[in-house]
Design an enzyme around this catalytic site. Structure first.
Site, short mmCIF file in Angstrom:
data_model
loop_
_atom_site.label_atom_id
_atom_site.label_comp_id
_atom_site.label_asym_id
_atom_site.label_seq_id
_atom_site.Cartn_x
_atom_site.Cartn_y
_atom_site.Cartn_z
N HIS A 187 23.48 81.53 45.67
CA HIS A 187 24.35 82.32 44.78
C HIS A 187 24.16 81.89 43.32
O HIS A 187 23.86 82.73 42.45
CB HIS A 187 25.82 82.14 45.20
CG HIS A 187 26.80 82.86 44.33
ND1 HIS A 187 27.33 84.09 44.66
CD2 HIS A 187 27.34 82.54 43.13
CE1 HIS A 187 28.14 84.48 43.70
NE2 HIS A 187 28.17 83.56 42.75
N GLU A 188 24.30 80.61 43.06
CA GLU A 188 24.16 80.14 41.67
C GLU A 188 22.72 80.31 41.20
O GLU A 188 22.48 80.60 40.03
CB GLU A 188 24.62 78.67 41.55
CG GLU A 188 26.08 78.41 41.93
CD GLU A 188 27.11 79.29 41.21
OE1 GLU A 188 26.85 79.71 40.07
OE2 GLU A 188 28.17 79.57 41.80
N HIS A 240 22.46 83.72 39.74
CA HIS A 240 22.96 83.75 38.35
C HIS A 240 21.89 83.18 37.41
O HIS A 240 21.65 83.71 36.33
CB HIS A 240 24.21 82.86 38.21
CG HIS A 240 25.48 83.49 38.69
ND1 HIS A 240 25.96 84.68 38.21
CD2 HIS A 240 26.39 83.06 39.60
CE1 HIS A 240 27.11 84.97 38.81
NE2 HIS A 240 27.40 84.01 39.66
N GLU A 273 27.67 88.88 38.77
CA GLU A 273 27.98 88.64 40.18
C GLU A 273 27.15 89.55 41.09
O GLU A 273 26.88 89.21 42.24
CB GLU A 273 29.47 88.82 40.46
CG GLU A 273 30.35 87.72 39.87
CD GLU A 273 29.99 86.31 40.32
OE1 GLU A 273 29.43 86.16 41.43
OE2 GLU A 273 30.25 85.37 39.56
ZN ZN Z 1 29.09 83.78 40.89
#
Ligand code: ZN
Length: 501
Positions: free
Chosen positions: A266-267, A270, A296
């Site tokens: 997830h990170e 980003h 997101e």
């Molecule tokens: Zn996030």
């Protein structure tokens, strides 16, 4: 001065402001990762003083007069500078009546909020956080009250900050559509006879090994480790210092290795966004202006549509079974895929399965809306939290740390952020659908060519992100406004297959 001279002078100021922000971001990163506990209070003061200096420089009358002139002449500017000026002008209009004293008070409250939250979470006691939370909310309400063109409710103003042109009416409709799609599917799954093997998910895995695997995953998805790093924190986040210095954090649990895997992906999503905006956008100082939901969208896409797919598991399985030979020697590829996608209504948002995830967001949306609009007090918030978890997910927190204290967001005043995760899921599904029409993305992932996702996103999605508001951006990429049908269809297909419905 002619317009070019005004622009040059303004950009000179922006460079100085960016240098201050750069320093503040590095300091902030340190504060949330490696800073010792005892140094927290004095650091809070330093953080507040630094952010107050930035605020005063932004509001300096000479700087504002340059901004106003450029705004009036914006049609004469190149498209990048025009966009930068429009964004900065709108931010100025919103905050023009906030005094430096009020801004300072707020940043002290937000910094104290974070430290009280850390203590309260450790002691599992919401009472230790309540007062700091109340102060943050009071100051936010005060600042919203000072805005010249306010939205209908205080919470609507905050929603618009994160996602332009979004408000409670838009989100109520959006969340209702999601509920209508998700709740019946969840009922079918709960009634299905499928058994998924999950015993190994709590096998103990040493942190050093988990870290090795995190670095492998980050490289696999295309994160540039020469322009970023991986660290640890209480609640994972990504910090973009510049496009050449993007920092990812995770949290390792020895008895829950998947938590780190999906936090890292997830990170990492980003971070890939942060590292791959076009150079024209960066050179004109307008990068990193995408909305929270746009960000997101990318991280949730990597985490779920890529990371939790059969094809991705196929690609990582050889490395997984080699590195974790002793921990998971009898776990097959199919068992791993099924276990990381198993659906269980549960207490913790960041460990929630893909299907029930949005229900966690709806709970936070309803509570923060009521807190900011003054419809419930901080004293009532814990009771509201526990009640909604029972109503929507059928579970009750056993303590405040697995309940209302689990997320960092409210501790630093990020009210209005939570809906971004759900909007991000819906954007992600719509964009992933478009990507699948253009390239055989899952086939490529299965062959190990995971960076083909980054390549497609860089060309079609990252390019426009800082240059457009979200509504315009999604139409530009997919040819239509945000439509929840793609996300609901995606969930239906995935879970019908997994649970043989
Ligand atoms: Zn996030």
């Amino acid at each position: 001065m002619n317009i070019n001279e005004i622009k040059a002078k303004y950009i000179e100021n922006i460079k100085i402001l960016n240098a201050y922000s750069h320093a503040l971001n590095v300091f902030h990163f340190d504060h949330s990762t490696i800073a010792p506990k005892k140094g927290m209070d004095e650091r809070n003061e330093t953080l507040s003083i630094l952010s107050n200096i930035i605020f005063q420089k932004q509001m300096d009358p000479e700087h504002i007069s340059l901004l106003k002139t450029l705004y009036e002449n914006r049609e004469k500017l190149d498209k990048y500078t025009k966009r930068l000026i429009e964004i900065n002008y709108n931010n100025y209009i919103k905050s023009q009546f906030i005094t430096p004293e009020l801004q300072y008070k707020y940043s002290i409250a937000a910094a104290n909020g974070y430290t009280s939250w850390l203590k309260a979470k450790e002691k599992q006691d919401y009472n230790l956080f309540k007062e700091a939370l109340g102060e943050i909310i009071k100051l936010q309400q005060e600042m919203i009250e000072l805005r010249p063109n306010k939205s209908e409710t205080p919470y609507d103003s905050l929603l618009d900050d994160y996602e332009k042109d979004h408000n409670t009416a838009v989100l109520d409709k959006f969340f209702n559509e999601l509920k209508e799609g998700i709740v019946p599917l969840l009922k079918q799954i709960m009634a299905s006879n499928k058994t998924i093997r999950e015993d190994f998910l709590t096998n103990k895995v040493k942190i050093a090994k988990q870290e090795k695997f995190s670095l492998y995953l980050l490289k696999l998805i295309g994160f540039d480790l020469d322009a970023g790093l991986l660290s640890t924190t209480e609640h994972p986040f990504t910090s973009k210092i510049s496009n050449h210095d993007v920092r990812v954090t995770t949290h390792y649990y020895e008895n829950l290795f998947v938590s780190n895997i999906f936090s890292t992906i997830h990170e990492g999503g980003h971070a890939i966004f942060g590292q791959n905006e076009p150079s024209e956008v960066i050179n004109h100082y307008v990068d990193n202006n995408m909305s929270a939901a746009m960000h997101e969208c990318i991280s949730r896409m990597y985490e779920n549509m890529v990371g939790r797919s059969k094809e991705f598991i196929h690609t990582i399985y050889p490395k997984f079974s080699k590195l974790f030979k002793s921990e998971f020697k009898d776990v097959t590829e199919t068992e791993l895929y099924e276990a990381i996608n198993a659906v269980h209504p549960s207490l913790i948002r960041i460990e929630a399965d893909e299907l029930t995830y949005c229900l966690h967001i709806i709970i936070r949306y309803e509570i923060e809306r009521d807190l900011i609009n003054g419809n419930i007090s901080v004293d009532d918030a814990k009771q509201a939290w526990n009640q909604k978890y029972y109503d929507y997910l059928g579970v009750t927190p056993d303590n405040d740390s697995t309940g209302i204290l689990q997320d960092v967001h409210w501790s630093d005043g990020s009210f209005g952020y939570f809906p971004s995760y759900a909007l991000g899921n819906a954007y992600a599904a719509q964009i992933f659908y478009k990507m699948q029409n253009e390239i055989d993305v899952l086939g490529l992932i299965k062959q190990g060519k995971v960076t083909s996702v980054k390549k497609w996103l860089t060309k079609n999605v990252f390019n426009h992100a800082s240059m457009m508001d979200p509504n315009e951006w999604i139409v530009k990429i997919t040819g239509e406004p945000l439509n929840t049908k793609y996300y609901i269809e995606y969930l239906k297909n995935k879970f019908t297959d997994l649970y043989n419905l």
